[in-house]
Design a protein around this motif. Structure first.
Motif, PDB file in Angstrom:
ATOM      1  N   LYS A   1       4.841 141.478 -27.988  1.00  6.03           N
ATOM      2  CA  LYS A   1       5.959 141.633 -27.066  1.00  6.03           C
ATOM      3  C   LYS A   1       6.598 140.267 -26.820  1.00  6.03           C
ATOM      4  CE  LYS A   1       3.643 143.621 -23.721  1.00  6.03           C
ATOM      5  NZ  LYS A   1       3.353 144.295 -22.410  1.00  6.03           N
ATOM      6  N   LEU A   2       7.927 140.243 -26.755  1.00  2.10           N
ATOM      7  CA  LEU A   2       8.685 139.030 -26.495  1.00  2.10           C
ATOM      8  C   LEU A   2       9.640 139.278 -25.342  1.00  2.10           C
ATOM      9  CD1 LEU A   2       9.656 138.202 -30.202  1.00  2.10           C
ATOM     10  CD2 LEU A   2       7.695 137.303 -28.935  1.00  2.10           C
ATOM     11  N   SER A   3       9.953 138.221 -24.589  1.00  2.00           N
ATOM     12  CA  SER A   3      10.914 138.370 -23.498  1.00  2.00           C
ATOM     13  C   SER A   3      11.629 137.057 -23.245  1.00  2.00           C
ATOM     14  CB  SER A   3      10.227 138.846 -22.213  1.00  2.00           C
ATOM     15  OG  SER A   3       9.531 137.785 -21.595  1.00  2.00           O
TER      16      SER A   3
ATOM     17  N   ARG B   1       9.986 144.467 -28.446  1.00  2.00           N
ATOM     18  CA  ARG B   1       8.635 144.761 -28.921  1.00  2.00           C
ATOM     19  C   ARG B   1       8.691 145.031 -30.419  1.00  2.00           C
ATOM     20  NH1 ARG B   1       4.265 148.134 -25.472  1.00  2.00           N
ATOM     21  NH2 ARG B   1       2.451 147.739 -26.802  1.00  2.00           N
TER      22      ARG B   1
ATOM     23  N   GLN C   1       4.230 131.003 -22.793  1.00  2.00           N
ATOM     24  CA  GLN C   1       5.542 131.006 -22.162  1.00  2.00           C
ATOM     25  C   GLN C   1       6.034 129.583 -22.002  1.00  2.00           C
ATOM     26  OE1 GLN C   1       5.784 131.488 -17.710  1.00  2.00           O
ATOM     27  NE2 GLN C   1       3.792 132.495 -18.018  1.00  2.00           N
TER      28      GLN C   1
ATOM     29  N   ALA D   1       5.849 135.276 -24.834  1.00  2.00           N
ATOM     30  CA  ALA D   1       5.342 136.155 -25.890  1.00  2.00           C
ATOM     31  C   ALA D   1       3.924 136.566 -25.546  1.00  2.00           C
ATOM     32  CB  ALA D   1       5.378 135.459 -27.248  1.00  2.00           C
TER      33      ALA D   1
ATOM     34  N   ARG E   1      13.786 142.260 -23.246  1.00  2.00           N
ATOM     35  CA  ARG E   1      12.431 142.487 -23.742  1.00  2.00           C
ATOM     36  C   ARG E   1      12.490 143.168 -25.104  1.00  2.00           C
ATOM     37  NH1 ARG E   1      12.898 143.939 -18.695  1.00  2.00           N
ATOM     38  NH2 ARG E   1      13.126 146.133 -19.242  1.00  2.00           N
TER      39      ARG E   1
ATOM     40  N   TYR F   1       0.571 138.680 -27.413  1.00  2.00           N
ATOM     41  CA  TYR F   1       0.024 139.245 -28.646  1.00  2.00           C
ATOM     42  C   TYR F   1      -1.340 139.838 -28.356  1.00  2.00           C
ATOM     43  CZ  TYR F   1      -1.669 139.559 -33.462  1.00  2.00           C
ATOM     44  OH  TYR F   1      -2.179 140.012 -34.651  1.00  2.00           O
TER      45      TYR F   1
ATOM     46  N   ILE G   1      11.035 131.965 -21.423  1.00  2.00           N
ATOM     47  CA  ILE G   1      10.785 132.793 -22.596  1.00  2.00           C
ATOM     48  C   ILE G   1       9.278 132.976 -22.716  1.00  2.00           C
ATOM     49  CG2 ILE G   1      12.880 132.142 -23.825  1.00  2.00           C
ATOM     50  CD1 ILE G   1      11.222 130.159 -25.450  1.00  2.00           C
TER      51      ILE G   1
END
Length: 744
Positions: free
Chosen positions: A470-472, A464, A534, A521, A462, A523, A519
């Motif tokens: 945020k991205l994962s 940020r 995703q 994201a 993860r 916002y 994956i």
């Protein structure tokens, strides 16, 4: 000069105390005025006041204090010295002008700090009640959209990222629940009034969750309040009531909920084509502090009985009928304690399910009996220190499953399968920062089951890059040791959604495995606004497939073992302001199941799914909601044997399902369904009043469905041998339901 001094000397002081006549307590802040002199003062904390330099002679004295009757009197002020005037004011309630205070409504995806981790989703009970696409609160349907697919109007399970419905697990306060479904107008078998939150965990499955391929829906019940409280609802689909309150004076509490299902308004007399439905669910919870921690006991059960005419050609009182029954019951206890940054927990449970059916197959009557009974124990320990967290645990289960088919036709031998599947799983998980804005979680599990050890690694990164973004990225391998023998391609699943589990170890039944990567994201462009995206890919093997071998609602003996793949992208958004809330989602997926050199697109493999809705609050006590659903790329398998279908609504006065459709010989998923489009509109109005000294609310609500009157299609059916397929239509433009709810 002497005359001026004489006038100044002819002055005195007026002082005293202002009290409440009812209690005798001093009133701080009371206003004491001499209107003739245009002078005022106020009392101090002791209720005392002081007016110096008051000219001698008659004066008017006025005393007032909010919530009390004003008092006026005449006083003869002496030439010098002090005049004490004590006043007692009589209490008098004062009605103030109504002030409306508006906050942003809770909307799925904008539930504050309790929102689900990135790429998963959760919803508080407030967000469930405000969801624009729901005519009534439903703990499972609120999760739909994007990567989560539900059959429109008559869901037969929750399909997550291309998975079948039996690949989704369910927990209620950490206790496993099997087949928590209703049918004929209801879906989730969890009373929403008993819940505080529901969460779907799928991208990074918790290792202590059940062994399932797609993900787990975890419901949390409400914390009992410090005072006895009640709430409930009565509508044309259900009646429910929930009570909660304290137990003793030790910090304990209880929660009780009851619900019964109604298949629409009272059925037309002598019309035997309508479904005969009996169903309901019950929940009891007691919790209390024990041994420095907190213990929670939970009991849950649900039941469903559905009776339908077996022939679409004749539904008289003497006609044959199909019958479906399924029950679910769980009992569990959990104890947790936290000390010095370490939390320990122990959970034990007994969970079971049973299903039966009498089905009028083309070859004669078929009788089904399916059971599952699990005993389990889970022990966990978790330590947290800042952004670093570690957890480990042990899960031990014993699952017994059985499946039996009997035939009325001569010479047909009964078929049966049974399995005892013990499982022991050890797991661990560790999270630590890799920098100021990055966290990494790694975990693994090892399950001893079905004669081998099954390893399940998982990891998530993860990042940020800013406060609003945020991205994962995540990967997980999971296993499943019991699968369903219900045929998900049969249209009968609309009225018989129960999972018919058989455990690994039974002849021909393997342990299933799935590898998934995702994956995502998120916002947040501003307060009250959220956007998410995703992408995912899944590959599964060891899947138990009924559809290629049997065209009935469940297998009468044979089944296949195959594999599956799913690739998809989903987007979702939410907006919440003081006056309205908006939710929207879009999902595109490619799902395919394969077996023995052949393959097909399953019923839940909808290619494009678009959902959106808005709830508006024109006043503080009125809400209007509009929700739309559109789907393209739906597939079905044309059935034979006749079928008459009317989805539950008030215009048709209930739910209708007649016939015994099957698709033997038809290519699986070979028929494309037309695009689905539905627009619903609902209104709710509530009132506040006082009842036995408590604030209470009563609300009326109603929903009209399919405002565009579109002819949506459930499936196609051939009437007679070689007949042309005809569409089976879904809900018309009609009032869907009306009802009232209350709480105090």
């Amino acid at each position: 000069m002497n005359l001026l001094l004489a006038v100044q000397a002819a002055q005195a002081t007026v002082a005293g105390t202002v009290l409440s006549e009812a209690t005798g307590e001093p009133l701080a802040g009371a206003v004491v005025a001499l209107p003739d002199l245009d002078r005022t003062t106020s009392t101090n904390a002791a209720g005392r006041y002081l007016l110096p330099d008051v000219p001698a002679g008659p004066q008017h004295v006025a005393v007032r204090f909010i919530g009390h009757t004003p008092h006026a009197l005449h006083a003869l002020v002496p030439a010098r010295g002090r005049l004490d005037i004590n006043v007692a004011l009589r209490p008098e309630p004062l009605r103030l002008r109504t002030i409306q205070v508006r906050s942003r409504p809770s909307i799925r995806g904008l539930d504050g700090p309790d929102s689900a981790p990135l790429a998963d989703r959760s919803s508080s009970i407030a967000a469930i009640r405000n969801h624009p696409l729901l005519a009534e609160p439903d703990a499972f349907q609120v999760l739909g959209g994007g990567e989560v697919v539900l059959r429109p109007e008559s869901p037969s399970g929750v399909h997550v990222r291309g998975g079948a419905s039996d690949q989704t697990g369910y927990l209620l306060d950490g206790i496993p629940i099997f087949s928590p479904y209703h049918a004929a107008g209801l879906f989730s078998a969890w009373n929403p009034d008993a819940l505080s939150q529901v969460r779907l965990s799928s991208s990074m499955p918790e290792p202590e969750h059940p062994d399932v391929l797609s993900g787990t829906v975890a419901g949390s019940t409400r914390v009992p309040g410090a005072r006895l409280a009640a709430q409930g609802s009565f509508s044309t689909t259900q009646a429910r009531v929930t009570l909660d309150g304290p137990v003793g004076g030790t910090g304990g509490g209880f929660l009780v909920s009851l619900r019964s299902a109604f298949p629409g308004v009272p059925l037309p007399e002598r019309d035997h084509s309508y479904l005969r439905v009996e169903g309901g669910d019950r929940l009891v919870k007691v919790e209390a502090p024990v041994l420095g921690g907190r213990v929670r006991l939970l009991g849950y059960d649900s039941e469903n009985e559905i009776d339908a005419a077996a022939s679409a050609d004749g539904a008289g009182p003497d006609a044959r009928r199909n019958a479906f029954e399924w029950q679910s019951g769980s009992v569990g206890v959990e104890w947790k304690r936290a000390f010095s940054g370490v939390e320990t927990g122990i959970t034990g449970w007994s969970a079971g399910a049973a299903a039966s059916s009498r089905w009028d197959a083309p070859t004669g009557h078929v009788r089904l009996r399916s059971t599952r009974r699990d005993l389990g124990l889970l022990a966990t320990v978790e330590r947290r220190s800042g952004r670093v967290a570690s957890a480990a645990g042990l899960r031990i289960e014993r699952s017994r499953t059985s499946y039996r088919i009997g035939f009325d036709s001569a010479g047909a031998a009964p078929q049966s399968l049974a399995a005892a599947t013990p499982t022991a799983t050890v797991f661990g998980r560790h999270t630590r920062p890799l920098g100021r804005r990055t966290d990494f979680t790694v975990g693994a599990s090892a399950a001893a089951a079905d004669g081998g050890v099954h390893f399940g690694p998982r990891a998530q990164l993860r990042w940020r890059p800013s406060k609003r973004l945020k991205l994962s990225a995540s990967y997980a391998r999971v296993h499943q040791f019991a699968q369903s023998l219900r045929n998900p391609e049969s249209v009968v699943g609309a009225v018989f959604p129960a999972d018919l589990f058989i455990g690994a170890g039974a002849p021909g039944v393997p342990a299933a495995r799935s590898d998934q990567g995702a994956i995502a994201a998120e916002y947040l462009p501003g307060d009250g606004v959220r956007l998410g995206i995703q992408a995912y890919r899944r590959a599964s093997r060891g899947l138990l497939l009924v559809a290629p071998r049997d065209g009935g609602p469940f297998t009468s003996g044979p089944f296949a073992v195959g594999s599956g793949s799913a690739t998809g992208v989903s987007l979702d958004g939410a907006v919440s302001t003081a006056r309205f809330g908006i939710v929207a989602s879009y999902g595109i997926q490619r799902v395919r199941l394969a077996y023995g050199g052949s393959g097909y697109v399953p019923d839940h493999g909808t290619t494009h799914l678009l959902e959106g809705g808005i709830i508006v609050f024109p006043t503080a006590t009125v809400s209007v909601r509009a929700g739309a659903t559109a789907a393209t790329g739906r597939r079905t398998t044309t059935a034979a044997g006749g079928l008459e279908w009317e989805a539950c609504n008030l215009l048709d006065q209930g739910c209708e399902f007649t016939g015994s459709p099957s698709y033997d010989g038809e290519p699986l998923g070979s028929t494309a369904l037309p695009a689905y489009l539905r627009l619903d509109l609902g209104v709710r109005k509530h009132w506040h009043f006082h009842f036995v000294g408590r604030d209470a609310t009563v609300a009326l609500f109603g929903t009209v469905t399919n405002l565009l009157n579109r002819k949506n299609v459930l499936t196609y059916v051939r009437d007679g041998d070689g007949g042309e397929p005809r569409p089976v239509e879904m809900r018309p433009l009609a009032p869907l339901l009306v009802g009232l709810d209350w709480q105090f």
